[in-house]
Design a protein around this motif. Structure first.
Motif, PDB file in Angstrom:
ATOM      1  N   GLN A  97       0.805  -1.214   0.000  1.00 19.21           N
ATOM      2  CA  GLN A  97       0.000   0.000   0.000  1.00 19.21           C
ATOM      3  C   GLN A  97       0.840   1.268   0.000  1.00 19.21           C
ATOM      4  O   GLN A  97       0.310   2.365   0.126  1.00 19.21           O
ATOM      5  CB  GLN A  97      -0.934   0.005   1.226  1.00 19.21           C
ATOM      6  CG  GLN A  97      -1.910  -1.165   1.247  1.00 19.21           C
ATOM      7  CD  GLN A  97      -2.695  -1.274  -0.041  1.00 19.21           C
ATOM      8  OE1 GLN A  97      -3.477  -0.387  -0.382  1.00 19.21           O
ATOM      9  NE2 GLN A  97      -2.479  -2.354  -0.787  1.00 19.21           N
ATOM     10  N   SER A 130     -12.103   0.203   7.439  1.00 17.62           N
ATOM     11  CA  SER A 130     -11.056   0.529   6.465  1.00 17.62           C
ATOM     12  C   SER A 130     -11.150  -0.321   5.202  1.00 17.62           C
ATOM     13  O   SER A 130     -10.701   0.084   4.135  1.00 17.62           O
ATOM     14  CB  SER A 130      -9.678   0.349   7.107  1.00 17.62           C
ATOM     15  OG  SER A 130      -9.373  -1.030   7.273  1.00 17.62           O
ATOM     16  N   VAL A 155      -6.189  10.527  -0.679  1.00 17.10           N
ATOM     17  CA  VAL A 155      -7.294   9.583  -0.564  1.00 17.10           C
ATOM     18  C   VAL A 155      -6.840   8.130  -0.493  1.00 17.10           C
ATOM     19  O   VAL A 155      -7.328   7.368   0.334  1.00 17.10           O
ATOM     20  CB  VAL A 155      -8.298   9.781  -1.730  1.00 17.10           C
ATOM     21  CG1 VAL A 155      -9.388   8.723  -1.685  1.00 17.10           C
ATOM     22  CG2 VAL A 155      -8.902  11.173  -1.655  1.00 17.10           C
ATOM     23  N   PRO A 156      -5.875   7.657  -1.304  1.00 18.43           N
ATOM     24  CA  PRO A 156      -5.486   6.252  -1.245  1.00 18.43           C
ATOM     25  C   PRO A 156      -4.949   5.805   0.112  1.00 18.43           C
ATOM     26  O   PRO A 156      -4.901   4.611   0.371  1.00 18.43           O
ATOM     27  CB  PRO A 156      -4.397   6.142  -2.317  1.00 18.43           C
ATOM     28  CG  PRO A 156      -4.700   7.230  -3.280  1.00 18.43           C
ATOM     29  CD  PRO A 156      -5.232   8.344  -2.448  1.00 18.43           C
ATOM     30  N   GLU A 167      -2.801  13.564  -3.865  1.00 16.52           N
ATOM     31  CA  GLU A 167      -4.101  13.059  -3.462  1.00 16.52           C
ATOM     32  C   GLU A 167      -3.932  12.099  -2.290  1.00 16.52           C
ATOM     33  O   GLU A 167      -3.458  10.978  -2.457  1.00 16.52           O
ATOM     34  CB  GLU A 167      -4.775  12.333  -4.632  1.00 16.52           C
ATOM     35  CG  GLU A 167      -5.088  13.243  -5.801  1.00 16.52           C
ATOM     36  CD  GLU A 167      -5.831  12.509  -6.902  1.00 16.52           C
ATOM     37  OE1 GLU A 167      -6.270  11.357  -6.640  1.00 16.52           O
ATOM     38  OE2 GLU A 167      -5.970  13.063  -7.987  1.00 16.52           O
ATOM     39  N   SER A 176      -7.607   4.238   3.713  1.00 13.56           N
ATOM     40  CA  SER A 176      -7.883   2.865   4.139  1.00 13.56           C
ATOM     41  C   SER A 176      -6.766   2.330   5.031  1.00 13.56           C
ATOM     42  O   SER A 176      -7.027   1.836   6.132  1.00 13.56           O
ATOM     43  CB  SER A 176      -8.049   1.970   2.910  1.00 13.56           C
ATOM     44  OG  SER A 176      -8.207   0.629   3.293  1.00 13.56           O
ATOM     45  N   MET A 235     -13.181   1.593   2.666  1.00 14.54           N
ATOM     46  CA  MET A 235     -12.840   2.993   2.420  1.00 14.54           C
ATOM     47  C   MET A 235     -12.030   3.143   1.133  1.00 14.54           C
ATOM     48  O   MET A 235     -11.443   2.178   0.636  1.00 14.54           O
ATOM     49  CB  MET A 235     -12.036   3.541   3.610  1.00 14.54           C
ATOM     50  CG  MET A 235     -12.829   3.586   4.907  1.00 14.54           C
ATOM     51  SD  MET A 235     -14.319   4.597   4.794  1.00 14.54           S
ATOM     52  CE  MET A 235     -13.592   6.228   4.675  1.00 14.54           C
ATOM     53  N   PRO A 236     -11.970   4.371   0.576  1.00 10.21           N
ATOM     54  CA  PRO A 236     -11.159   4.610  -0.633  1.00 10.21           C
ATOM     55  C   PRO A 236      -9.703   4.240  -0.399  1.00 10.21           C
ATOM     56  O   PRO A 236      -9.137   4.534   0.650  1.00 10.21           O
ATOM     57  CB  PRO A 236     -11.316   6.118  -0.859  1.00 10.21           C
ATOM     58  CG  PRO A 236     -12.601   6.477  -0.209  1.00 10.21           C
ATOM     59  CD  PRO A 236     -12.730   5.578   0.981  1.00 10.21           C
ATOM     60  N   GLY A 237      -9.103   3.591  -1.366  1.00  8.76           N
ATOM     61  CA  GLY A 237      -7.726   3.151  -1.255  1.00  8.76           C
ATOM     62  C   GLY A 237      -7.590   1.700  -0.877  1.00  8.76           C
ATOM     63  O   GLY A 237      -6.500   1.130  -0.966  1.00  8.76           O
ATOM     64  N   SER A 238      -8.684   1.067  -0.446  1.00  9.07           N
ATOM     65  CA  SER A 238      -8.628  -0.350  -0.100  1.00  9.07           C
ATOM     66  C   SER A 238      -8.537  -1.181  -1.369  1.00  9.07           C
ATOM     67  O   SER A 238      -9.313  -0.983  -2.309  1.00  9.07           O
ATOM     68  CB  SER A 238      -9.876  -0.752   0.689  1.00  9.07           C
ATOM     69  OG  SER A 238      -9.920  -2.151   0.868  1.00  9.07           O
ATOM     70  N   ASP A 248     -11.138  -6.515  -3.592  1.00  8.13           N
ATOM     71  CA  ASP A 248     -11.923  -6.709  -4.812  1.00  8.13           C
ATOM     72  C   ASP A 248     -12.503  -8.113  -4.767  1.00  8.13           C
ATOM     73  O   ASP A 248     -11.795  -9.104  -4.961  1.00  8.13           O
ATOM     74  CB  ASP A 248     -11.043  -6.524  -6.047  1.00  8.13           C
ATOM     75  CG  ASP A 248     -11.848  -6.555  -7.338  1.00  8.13           C
ATOM     76  OD1 ASP A 248     -13.078  -6.791  -7.263  1.00  8.13           O
ATOM     77  OD2 ASP A 248     -11.247  -6.369  -8.405  1.00  8.13           O
TER      78      ASP A 248
END
Length: 541
Positions: free
Chosen positions: A297, A352, A418-419, A416, A422, A355-358, A361
């Motif tokens: 990450q 988490s 945002v990633p 950014e 998470s 959340m965005p960045g997780s 999938d």
């Protein structure tokens, strides 16, 4: 010395096998399997022998094994090229097997040392003072947390600025010196505490009164202990009388194994022990798995080092919270409050995942990576040589896969943020949960110390260690089955579920013990109970 070795042995094995985790994985599997199978036998050996003999023997075996391992590793590092050519490399393979075997013996001896010192000696030294016992448990855990920080730092610096061979020599020398110092300290403690020389083999009624938590439990736990008393008197003594033939000697370890697990099941604190074991079935800790995920990450080694330091600080806060809560609310309620606090913090980890960045999938099969390796004959990934400080700051090299950010990118300087939401929530939850985790761990530890009869402390705590390793082994198997980062979110949710199940088990234990008084928080009974035992018996709480 023990903490240095636990940290360094994995790194040494990675270095030896060409930056592959194969030897480390084999070592972890052997260690977990050995404690799982031999935990009850180790505990039974602790119970059946004199305290000083057990402590000294386990200490000498542990440190001698580490010293021998260090010497063998130094030889391998010096002559690895020559060993590769001898007998088509089989001599080098034999050296690997020898190192893992001796390292496993060191771990088993370390388990015996922990059982006898932290589960038996400390109870005798504290005497009847349960508050003193709680303070001593907390102090030992604080020392353990500090050594978890300082030992890897010391070894990491030596290996970074020196070499792995120098690291092996340093650890061997340190263990030789510390063995002598620890041996003398054990002897002094033994001399200053005469009750350590007395080890009861029969359970007395007065001892039973001491072991129960008087004002916090009903009579059901006492009944559970009574079952063990009867089994001890009627079950173990005849076995010793019949122990004559060869078949009986062969069957004895299996009988001990069975009796240990049955005794553990019949303990009044069985549900509390199981609750603690379930907390080991988690990826939400600062082990190699979570570290590897953090690298995917984009977190750097320096950031992870700071996070590990923060987790150690919150762990120490947990030991302080334990002693304060125990005074205010009593021991059993402390475990309940600690469990609620830990689970509440782990909710952040569950959030988490979404959340965005997780990278989670659900359209990607968790088994896709394994099937590709097994059925499509793709080569196993190797670990690229990372910066030295990355290896020794976290204990695991930088795992490279398709999800990781490029090496020259700096996630913290990204325009950014945002990633990182998470992964930030994930580690915030993990770090905050350490307060409740270590407070809960100390609670169950003291419950085992107070409620397990003296003649069975070793075997019961040996089985408890086996249960811990069993759940820990299951969590590694879970990661092996779903190793890709897209499945890590699923592992997080499974981990939170197991933590919840563990605390539900503890809640059931607390409910059976306290009944309607469970939610009535009051100051527990006085820390001493002079009228509960004869003057001559001060070997139990």
């Amino acid at each position: 010395g023990d903490r240095m070795w636990h940290f360094a042995v994995s790194v040494f094995l990675v270095e030896l096998y060409g930056n592959s985790l194969l030897l480390t994985a084999v070592y972890g599997l052997v260690v977990a399997g050995s404690v799982l199978l031999l935990g009850a036998l180790i505990g039974d050996w602790v119970d059946k022998n004199a305290r000083l003999k057990v402590a000294q023997t386990s200490l000498v075996v542990q440190n001698s094994s580490v010293i021998l391992c260090g010497v063998i590793l130094m030889i391998i590092f010096l002559f690895k090229t020559q060993l590769l050519t001898l007998y088509h490399g089989w001599l080098l393979t034999l050296c690997y097997i020898l190192v893992i075997t001796i390292a496993n013996i060191a771990n088993l001896a370390s388990t015996a040392t922990a059982i006898t010192i932290q589960r038996d000696w400390i109870v005798v030294v504290a005497g009847e003072d349960r508050s003193k016992l709680a303070d001593m448990n907390a102090t030992i855990r604080r020392i353990d947390q500090l050594t978890n920080i300082l030992a890897p730092m010391a070894v990491g610096q030596i290996m970074t600025f020196g070499s792995p061979m120098i690291g092996c020599g340093f650890i061997s020398g340190w263990n030789l010196m510390s063995m002598c110092v620890e041996y003398l300290l054990l002897w002094k403690v033994y001399q200053k505490t005469p009750t350590l020389a007395h080890k009861s083999t029969k359970v007395e009624a007065s001892e039973l009164k001491q072991l129960n938590v008087k004002k916090e439990s009903d009579m059901k736990p006492a009944e559970g202990v009574q079952l063990i008393i009867e089994k001890d008197v009627t079950g173990f003594e005849p076995q010793q009388e019949k122990e004559v033939g060869c078949a009986a000697r062969i069957a004895e370890p299996f009988i001990t194994f069975r009796d240990g697990w049955v005794a553990y099941y019949n303990q009044p604190v069985f549900l509390a022990g199981m609750g603690l074991a379930f907390l080991y079935m988690t990826v939400l800790g600062f082990d190699c798995i979570t570290t590897g995920y953090a690298y995917t990450q984009g977190l750097s080694g320096s950031v992870l080092s700071l996070l590990m330091g923060a987790s150690a600080v919150t762990g120490i806060m947990g030991t302080v919270a334990f002693t304060w809560l125990r005074r205010k609310c009593g021991l059993i309620r402390t475990g309940l409050i600690s469990g609620v606090a830990q689970f509440a913090c782990l909710i952040l980890c569950a959030i988490s995942v979404f959340m965005p960045g997780s990278p989670m999938d659900l359209t990607v099969s968790p088994f896709a990576d394994i099937s590709a390796r097994l059925f499509e004959n793709e080569p196993l990934p190797t670990i690229a040589s990372p910066e030295p400080e990355m290896i020794f700051a976290t204990g695991m090299p930088n795992l490279l896969n398709g999800s990781i950010a490029p090496a020259n990118s700096d996630p913290e300087m990204s325009p950014e943020p945002v990633p990182l939401i998470s992964v930030s929530l994930l580690f915030a939850g993990v770090i905050a949960a350490r307060v409740g985790l270590w407070s809960f761990d100390l609670t169950v530890t003291q419950l085992l110390q107070e409620n397990v009869i003296e003649s069975e402390r070793g075997i019961i705590n040996g089985v408890q260690n086996s249960m811990n390793y069993l759940l820990d082994l299951l969590h590694f198997i879970m990661v092996i089955l779903a190793p890709n980062p897209e499945a890590f979110g699923l592992l997080v949710l499974i981990s939170v579920s197991f933590v919840a199940m563990g605390h539900i088990m503890y809640f059931r234990f607390a409910q059976k013990s306290l009944g309607k008084q469970l939610f009535v928080c009051h100051t527990p009974d006085p820390k001493t109970a002079p009228d509960s035992s004869p003057p001559g018996n001060t070997s139990t709480v």
